[in-house]
Motif scaffolding. Structure first.
Motif, mmCIF file in Angstrom:
data_model
loop_
_atom_site.group_PDB
_atom_site.id
_atom_site.type_symbol
_atom_site.label_atom_id
_atom_site.label_comp_id
_atom_site.label_asym_id
_atom_site.label_seq_id
_atom_site.Cartn_x
_atom_site.Cartn_y
_atom_site.Cartn_z
ATOM 1 N N SER A 27 0.834 -1.206 0.000
ATOM 2 C CA SER A 27 0.000 0.000 0.000
ATOM 3 C C SER A 27 0.865 1.251 0.000
ATOM 4 O O SER A 27 1.832 1.339 0.750
ATOM 5 C CB SER A 27 -0.924 0.023 1.222
ATOM 6 O OG SER A 27 -1.863 -1.024 1.157
ATOM 7 N N LEU A 29 0.507 5.428 0.351
ATOM 8 C CA LEU A 29 -0.296 6.604 0.664
ATOM 9 C C LEU A 29 0.603 7.830 0.636
ATOM 10 O O LEU A 29 1.755 7.776 1.060
ATOM 11 C CB LEU A 29 -0.934 6.492 2.048
ATOM 12 C CG LEU A 29 -1.847 5.290 2.319
ATOM 13 C CD1 LEU A 29 -2.350 5.347 3.758
ATOM 14 C CD2 LEU A 29 -3.012 5.259 1.356
ATOM 15 N N GLY A 32 -2.090 10.522 3.211
ATOM 16 C CA GLY A 32 -3.315 9.783 3.482
ATOM 17 C C GLY A 32 -4.135 9.393 2.267
ATOM 18 O O GLY A 32 -5.216 8.819 2.418
ATOM 19 N N VAL A 33 -3.633 9.681 1.084
ATOM 20 C CA VAL A 33 -4.357 9.382 -0.153
ATOM 21 C C VAL A 33 -3.588 8.319 -0.929
ATOM 22 O O VAL A 33 -2.377 8.446 -1.132
ATOM 23 C CB VAL A 33 -4.511 10.644 -1.021
ATOM 24 C CG1 VAL A 33 -5.208 10.325 -2.341
ATOM 25 C CG2 VAL A 33 -5.277 11.718 -0.268
ATOM 26 N N GLY A 35 -3.526 3.844 -2.297
ATOM 27 C CA GLY A 35 -4.140 2.532 -2.418
ATOM 28 C C GLY A 35 -3.105 1.436 -2.552
ATOM 29 O O GLY A 35 -1.944 1.607 -2.168
ATOM 30 N N THR A 103 -7.909 3.162 -2.636
ATOM 31 C CA THR A 103 -8.626 2.737 -1.421
ATOM 32 C C THR A 103 -8.817 3.862 -0.414
ATOM 33 O O THR A 103 -9.792 3.848 0.343
ATOM 34 C CB THR A 103 -7.880 1.592 -0.710
ATOM 35 O OG1 THR A 103 -6.552 2.027 -0.372
ATOM 36 C CG2 THR A 103 -7.795 0.341 -1.596
ATOM 37 N N ASP A 104 -7.922 4.832 -0.367
ATOM 38 C CA ASP A 104 -7.941 5.871 0.670
ATOM 39 C C ASP A 104 -7.957 7.257 0.047
ATOM 40 O O ASP A 104 -7.232 7.511 -0.916
ATOM 41 C CB ASP A 104 -6.702 5.743 1.571
ATOM 42 C CG ASP A 104 -6.709 4.471 2.401
ATOM 43 O OD1 ASP A 104 -6.556 3.385 1.820
ATOM 44 O OD2 ASP A 104 -6.878 4.572 3.627
ATOM 45 N N GLY A 105 -8.781 8.145 0.623
ATOM 46 C CA GLY A 105 -8.854 9.508 0.117
ATOM 47 C C GLY A 105 -9.529 9.587 -1.244
ATOM 48 O O GLY A 105 -9.130 10.390 -2.092
#
Length: 198
Positions: A27, A29, A32-33, A35, A103-105
């Motif tokens: 992963s 990021l 915080g953004v 995947g 997945t994130d952000g």
């Protein structure tokens, strides 16, 4: 199942050809953004397609190390591309991050990209950097500290390998790695691609 572990600098001190396939399923990021990494390409010191093949310049300085830092360059004067520097300092080996499973952000990615479909947010190195907000300002930054966060894969990934995209020199080398069956690849692998386990 044990939680994923951060990838430290020692992860990148190995051969780029070991690091590249091992990144699939990890992963990434940025602030915080991001995947799951589903597609990468490897470039080593003997590779005529590598930016470092003819020696160090102001543009490619970060590619020469130390390992575990970002090498970010502008492609065709338009798109930023993110690479992870590998091997010992001065070697000029790096992995190009080609695609993520977002997945994130997601809201921030969609706003940056102006797209809703997850498949089009990070399916290519330029799209990926746009979605994650990666620019030349990230060049040379360590990958084991903010704004970057790298976590190892939870389980072993089934990989497909094939030739790299968008190059003319050494275009026959099977140094592109992808996650089998992922709908988030930048481009499908051809019939000649080979499968392997990470």
């Amino acid at each position: 199942m044990s939680p994923p572990q951060p990838l430290g600098r020692e992860f990148f001190t190995r051969s780029v050809h070991d690091v590249a396939p091992d990144l699939i399923g990890s992963s990434l990021l940025v602030d915080g953004v991001g995947g799951v990494i589903v597609e990468v390409e490897a470039y080593d010191r003997e590779d005529p397609a590598s930016h470092g093949f003819r020696g160090q310049t102001a543009r490619n300085r970060s590619m020469f190390g130390p390992p575990g830092q970002a090498y970010v360059y502008r492609s065709y004067g338009i798109h930023w591309c993110l690479n992870f520097v590998c091997e010992e300092e001065g070697t000029a080996a790096a992995v190009l991050i080609r695609a993520l499973h977002p997945t994130d952000g997601l809201d921030r990615m969609r706003a940056r990209r102006g797209a809703d479909d997850l498949r089009f947010l990070c399916s290519g190195p330029g799209k990926l950097c746009h979605a994650l907000g990666v620019t030349g300002g990230h060049d040379g930054l360590p990958l084991d500290r903010p704004p970057f966060q790298l976590l190892g894969a939870r389980t072993a990934a089934e990989l497909v390998t094939g030739t790299r995209i968008g190059i003319t020199a050494a275009s026959d080398r099977p140094w592109r790695y992808g996650l089998v069956g992922s709908p988030f690849l930048s481009r499908r692998f051809g019939l000649s691609a080979a499968r392997r386990s990470a």
